[in-house]
Every structure is written in structure tokens, then in C-alpha cells.
Write a protein that holds these residues in place. Structure first.
Motif, PDB file in Angstrom:
ATOM      1  N   TRP A 196      43.601  42.392  39.648  1.00 24.30           N
ATOM      2  CA  TRP A 196      44.730  42.294  40.566  1.00 24.30           C
ATOM      3  C   TRP A 196      45.385  43.650  40.853  1.00 24.30           C
ATOM      4  O   TRP A 196      46.494  43.703  41.353  1.00 24.30           O
ATOM      5  N   VAL A 222      46.710  46.150  39.127  1.00 22.31           N
ATOM      6  CA  VAL A 222      47.981  46.508  38.505  1.00 22.31           C
ATOM      7  C   VAL A 222      47.988  48.005  38.218  1.00 22.31           C
ATOM      8  O   VAL A 222      46.970  48.569  37.796  1.00 22.31           O
ATOM      9  N   TYR A 233      43.123  41.556  33.752  1.00 17.45           N
ATOM     10  CA  TYR A 233      44.099  41.222  34.791  1.00 17.45           C
ATOM     11  C   TYR A 233      44.428  42.455  35.636  1.00 17.45           C
ATOM     12  O   TYR A 233      44.509  42.377  36.872  1.00 17.45           O
ATOM     13  N   GLY A 245      47.207  35.625  39.228  1.00 15.58           N
ATOM     14  CA  GLY A 245      47.541  36.849  39.940  1.00 15.58           C
ATOM     15  C   GLY A 245      47.410  36.683  41.444  1.00 15.58           C
ATOM     16  O   GLY A 245      46.799  35.740  41.941  1.00 15.58           O
ATOM     17  N   GLN A 246      47.995  37.626  42.157  1.00 13.99           N
ATOM     18  CA  GLN A 246      47.948  37.606  43.616  1.00 13.99           C
ATOM     19  C   GLN A 246      47.697  39.021  44.125  1.00 13.99           C
ATOM     20  O   GLN A 246      48.415  39.963  43.743  1.00 13.99           O
ATOM     21  N   SER A 247      46.692  39.156  44.976  1.00 16.30           N
ATOM     22  CA  SER A 247      46.362  40.479  45.515  1.00 16.30           C
ATOM     23  C   SER A 247      47.461  41.007  46.421  1.00 16.30           C
ATOM     24  O   SER A 247      47.600  42.216  46.610  1.00 16.30           O
ATOM     25  N   SER A 257      51.900  46.026  41.867  1.00 16.28           N
ATOM     26  CA  SER A 257      52.927  46.479  40.928  1.00 16.28           C
ATOM     27  C   SER A 257      54.141  47.016  41.662  1.00 16.28           C
ATOM     28  O   SER A 257      54.058  47.485  42.809  1.00 16.28           O
ATOM     29  N   PRO A 288      55.810  39.919  40.840  1.00 12.71           N
ATOM     30  CA  PRO A 288      55.888  41.099  39.980  1.00 12.71           C
ATOM     31  C   PRO A 288      57.112  41.943  40.327  1.00 12.71           C
ATOM     32  O   PRO A 288      57.579  41.953  41.460  1.00 12.71           O
ATOM     33  N   ALA A 312      53.292  36.709  37.396  1.00 13.04           N
ATOM     34  CA  ALA A 312      52.089  36.911  38.209  1.00 13.04           C
ATOM     35  C   ALA A 312      52.386  36.750  39.697  1.00 13.04           C
ATOM     36  O   ALA A 312      51.855  37.491  40.537  1.00 13.04           O
ATOM     37  N   ARG A 313      53.255  35.801  40.039  1.00 13.74           N
ATOM     38  CA  ARG A 313      53.528  35.513  41.451  1.00 13.74           C
ATOM     39  C   ARG A 313      54.608  36.434  42.033  1.00 13.74           C
ATOM     40  O   ARG A 313      54.636  36.669  43.238  1.00 13.74           O
ATOM     41  N   SER A 372      46.227  33.233  32.263  1.00 16.74           N
ATOM     42  CA  SER A 372      47.029  34.118  33.119  1.00 16.74           C
ATOM     43  C   SER A 372      46.186  34.831  34.174  1.00 16.74           C
ATOM     44  O   SER A 372      46.702  35.213  35.231  1.00 16.74           O
TER      45      SER A 372
END
Length: 550
Positions: free
Chosen positions: A331, A333, A327, A249-251, A255, A209, A206-207, A245
């Protein structure tokens, strides 16, 4: 000449580190560096093991030590194992393999059942069992050290500062749970380690990717299934990971470019899908065996919901799919990466299930695929003890209050060093809220809540120190995340001496239970009531006579 001022450019010097700075405190607390610090932690574990544990008499921890050692002896004899309850799959296999290796090196004669003398000769029996149990304890040491090293590597990946990762590794290595499992053979150590490894992989993914994030999450799914194969109780912790989870996540971490723009992204999704189908096809016989009505009847299991097996298993699968979709939406993805994650998770779960083929037994498949029913077989819910929803909630609330009393230490003293970490996590959460870091605070709150939930379930069986290994890592990871996100917590001048004192306290507090194990003067463990059930081919000498509970 000597008084003449020096001309020319001044030599370059490294900037001074302020003694009160967080960087200075972290550097002093991890003065040996990453490799040196990890080596010191492992050396401390090994020293603790040989001082308090290895030389204890062979029947001192007979409960699980005997069951695991017995099954390793039985398997090396070419017979099917007897103990299927946990089912301790990897613990038993590791001891079985270690016995074979030690025998091949000429270091262990008592590596199979026929090599254990009859209980009619207590001296010869005791010598052989001492050798076998001590060899098993060496496996426990290796397992604990391996878990600590993997925890360190994954923590370094999940956290920004490797010094904080090293401190978290120290807290894990000398936590109450690891301190106990370091010297006994139980199923919790491997199961808890696999779940914690999966959590750290999820946090790191998550931190940070990257291209291989779907594969990493597939590895996490594999570890979760393998955790179930060692202790079915891990199902509750595993069920908490998908919703957890969502909060990591982080904006600012979208990806990888491959999933967003590469024309090969969707072919990669197809490749992962094909791999998932192939692995599921290979694992299908194990699933069929686990749900075979005849095997379930032999195991004495009863369906938990709606009179059918497999209901909550589908609910858990739906939870995982929903977590992936939510998720991805929250975030941002890439669609291709989200689509790749689903078959990667399925492939990982199937690969984990295929591990049962290393030493297949239908009872293991039944237990792993029906974990809650397996647990209810030992705590049945019948007509005489069915409770209303309100009654269940009231009982859980009462148990939770007991957990809070234990967490306070003042109301219920405990030799659990991780409570020191918890006392630091709580003000850290408040500080994160004050500093405008609600997501970080929420992450820590959820991790502590999961730990409290695990302990609430464990308190029904006395919340023994053996169960701490399931919940302690969540508290430790919560503290590490807070410190990693707010290193200014170390800015005050008193934090360095305070941290050093806490390190000493942590090591000392981890040892009351091991010392008690070495100094206890009671006789053999009272196992005769289950000796013939779980060890029918290996009666204990003291069970040949009427046993008196010590």
C-alpha cells in the motif's frame, strides 16, 4: 389580489428524499440520530438488565460470578487472589474497585472477605452474598455499556456512514454474547471487547491514515496484550489480526505528508524508538517473572514446542513485523511511517504488559506470557492422546461441520441473533463480487472465517452462549463493511420494513438465555467440587452437606 401569481425567486427547499433510496432507509432505521440512537441502545440494555438478571438469586450463575466476587473480597482483605486460570485480571480489579467505592458511599457492607458471615448462618451468609453478587452484576452492566459506547465511537471512525455504525452498534449491543455477559461476571467480555477495539482501530487506520497512525496501531497492540490479561484464549484471535490488516489498505490513502516529506519524520521515529526501549525496560521484570522456571513449575505448565518456552511468542512477533513490512510494500506506506510503526507496536505491547503492575501476581505473568501452555494445562496432550496431523485435521473438519450446522439454524436452532446478520452477510459477499468489489468481499469473507474459526475451537466446550461475544463482533463488522461499501443494498422498497422487523427479531432473540436464567427453578449451582480449590476461605452453605447435582 389572491389570484395574482407570485413573482420573484422561488423559496429554497430541501431536495426531496426518495422513499426507496438508501439514504431514506438509513435515516428511518436510525430515526433518533447518533446521540439519541446510542442513548436508546443503552436504555434498552439497562432495562433488559433489570428485567432479566439483576434480581436473580445470588447463586444462579455461580461458576464465574463466585470466583470473581471471591477474589475481589480477598483482595480487599489484603490477601493475594486465588483464581489465576483465565486470569480475569481486569474483571477482578474492576469488581474490587467497585466494592471499595460502594463501601465508601455506605452502599455495601460486604466488600471484603471478613464482612461475609460464616456459612453456618445461611440466612446472614445469603444476605451478604446477595449484596456482593448484585454489586458485581452492576459492574457487568457498566462494563457492557462502556464496551458498547467504545464500539460505537470506533465504528464511527472506521465506517464512512455513522448511521451504519449505529446499526452495527445496535447489533453488537443486543448480540447473544453481550446479552449473556451483561448480567454475569466472566472474563470473555473485556477480553473480546479489547480485541474488537483493536480490530476497529486497525480498520480505521487503514482506511483513514494520518499523522498519528503509528500511535493508533500501538494502542491496538496495547489492547491485544490487555485482552490476554483477561482471557488467555484471546491469543488465537490476536494472531489473526496482523495478516488480516493486509486486506484493509487503500491505494488512494497514502501516508500523511508528515511521514512522506517532513524533516522531523525520522526524529519522530527515534522518539518512538526511545519510548519503546524505556517501556520495555520497565516491563522486563514482568517478562522475567513470567518465564521464571520456578513460577512455571508451580503453575504446572509444559512447553508446547521443542521443549522450550517462548517459541511461538517469537513467531507471533515475527508475524507482526512481516505484516508491517508487507503492508508498507503493498500500500506504498512511507518508509519513515513503516519504521515508526514497529517501535510504536512494541511500546504499546510493553505498556499493556505493565498493566499487570496494578495488582501484580506472578501467576498472572506466567499465564499471559505462556497463554497456549496455560490452556493446555486444562487440556493436556499426552502420549495417550497424541494424534497425527491427519487426525487433527479430520477432527477440526468435523467440528467445523458442526459450526456450519449451527450457522444454518435450520439444522441446529440457536438463540443467537447474530445469525440473522450472517444470513445477510453471505449474499452481500456474493453481491460485492458481482459489483466488482473483490477486496470488500474478501474482507467480509476473512472476518466471517475468523468468527467460524473461533466457534470451531469453542464447540469443543459446547459453544456456550458465553463464547459468542468472541466471534459475533467479527460477523457484525463484516456486515457493516458490506453495507458501508454498498449502500445500494438498501435501495429496494422492502428493505425498510424488513430492517425494522429484523431489529425487533434481534432484540427478542437476544433474551431466551437471560429469561431462562430468571425462570429456572433448580437449586444452587453445583460448585462444591471446586469450591475448596478456588474459594478455600469461603465455603458455601450447601457444600457443608453431601451435595446432590441438580
Amino acid at each position: 389580489m389572491l389570484d395574482r401569481p407570485i413573482t420573484g425567486p422561488a423559496p429554497a427547499t430541501a431536495p426531496a428524499v426518495e422513499p426507496a433510496s438508501p439514504d431514506f432507509v438509513l435515516s428511518r432505521l436510525t430515526m433518533f440520530g447518533w446521540a439519541g440512537g446510542l442513548a436508546a441502545i443503552l436504555a434498552g440494555i439497562v432495562l433488559s438488565f433489570f428485567l432479566f438478571g439483576y434480581f436473580a438469586i445470588y447463586w444462579r450463575n455461580a461458576d464465574m460470578d463466585f470466583m470473581v466476587v471471591y477474589n475481589a473480597l480477598v483482595l480487599n482483605e489484603g490477601l493475594p487472589k486465588e483464581f489465576f486460570d483465565h486470569p480475569s485480571f481486569f474483571t477482578i480489579l474492576s469488581v474490587k474497585f467497585a466494592f471499595q467505592v460502594l463501601h465508601g458511599l455506605g452502599l455495601l457492607d460486604a466488600y471484603r472477605l471478613s464482612a461475609i458471615p460464616s456459612a453456618a448462618d445461611p440466612d446472614a451468609f445469603g444476605a451478604a452474598m446477595t449484596a456482593a453478587v448484585r454489586a458485581g452484576r452492576l459492574v457487568a452492566l457498566i462494563t457492557a455499556c462502556t464496551s458498547v459506547v467504545v464500539f460505537a465511537m470506533l465504528s464511527r471512525r472506521a465506517l464512512r456512514d455513522r448511521r451504519i455504525a449505529l446499526l452495527a452498534t445496535f447489533a453488537f449491543a443486543f448480540s447473544g454474547g453481550v446479552a449473556v455477559h451483561l448480567r454475569i461476571l466472566r472474563s470473555e467480555m473485556i477480553a473480546a471487547s479489547f480485541v474488537v477495539f483493536a480490530l476497529l482501530i486497525v480498520i480505521a487506520a487503514a482506511r483513514r491514515p494520518g499523522l498519528w497512525r503509528p500511535v493508533a496501531l500501538g494502542a491496538a497492540a496495547m489492547l491485544c496484550v490487555m485482552a490476554l490479561e483477561n482471557k488467555v484464549h484471546a491469543i488465537f484471535v490476536i494472531a489473526a489480526l496482523p495478516p488480516l490488516s493486509l486486506f484493509f489498505g487503500q491505494s488512494a490513502a497514502p501516508s500523511d505528508l508528515f511521514w512522506r516529506e517532513s524533516p522531523r519524520a525520522w526524529p519522530a521515529v527515534g522518539l518512538l524508538g526511545a519510548a519503546a526501549v524505556l517501556l520495555c525496560w520497565w516491563a522486563a521484570p514482568i517478562v522475567a517473572a513470567g518465564y521464571d522456571p520456578a513460577a512455571i513449575a508451580v503453575a504446572g505448565l509444559k512447553p508446547m514446542l521443542f521443549g522450550r518456552f517462548g517459541v511461538y511468542q517469537w513467531a507471533l512477533a515475527a508475524e507482526v513485523v512481516l505484516a508491517v513490512v508487507v503492508y508498507a510494500l503493498i500500500w506504498r506506506v512511507a518508509t519513515a511511517e513503516a519504521a515508526a510503526t514497529l517501535p510504536a507496536l512494541l511500546a504499546g505491547a510493553a505498556l499493556g504488559l505493565l498493566a499487570l503492575d496494578l495488582q501484580f501476581n506472578v501467576n498472572d505473568a506466567v499465564a499471559v506470557l505462556n497463554p497456549i501452555e496455560k490452556m493446555l494445562a486444562f487440556a493436556p496432550i499426552g502420549e495417550d492422546n497424541v494424534k497425527s496431523l491427519g487426525g487433527i485435521i479430520a477432527e477440526l473438519n468435523a467440528l467445523f461441520v458442526w459450526v456450519l450446522r449451527r450457522y444454518s439454524f435450520v439444522l441446529y436452532p440457536s438463540s443467537r441473533p447474530t445469525l440473522v446478520v450472517l444470513w445477510l452477510v453471505v449474499p452481500g459477499i456474493l453481491y460485492a463480487l458481482v459489483r466488482g468489489k473483490p477486496q470488500l468481499a474478501l474482507q467480509a469473507i476473512l472476518l466471517v472465517a475468523i468468527a467460524a474459526g473461533i466457534d470451531t475451537l469453542g464447540i469443543t466446550r459446547g459453544l456456550k452462549s458465553e463464547y459468542f461475544v468472541l466471534s459475533d463482533p467479527f460477523i457484525i463488522i463484516a456486515g457493516a463493511l458490506l453495507l458501508d461499501g454498498m449502500p445500494q443494498l438498501l435501495a429496494p422498497r422492502w428493505t425498510l420494513p424488513f430492517g425494522m422487523v429484523l431489529i425487533v427479531i434481534h432484540v427478542v432473540a437476544a433474551h431466551p438465555e437471560p429469561v431462562k436464567m430468571m425462570t429456572k427453578r433448580s437449586g444452587p449451582e453445583y460448585i462444591c467440587e471446586w469450591n475448596q480449590i478456588y474459594q478455600p476461605l469461603l465455603p458455601m452453605p450447601w457444600c457443608a452437606l453431601p451435595a446432590v447435582k441438580s
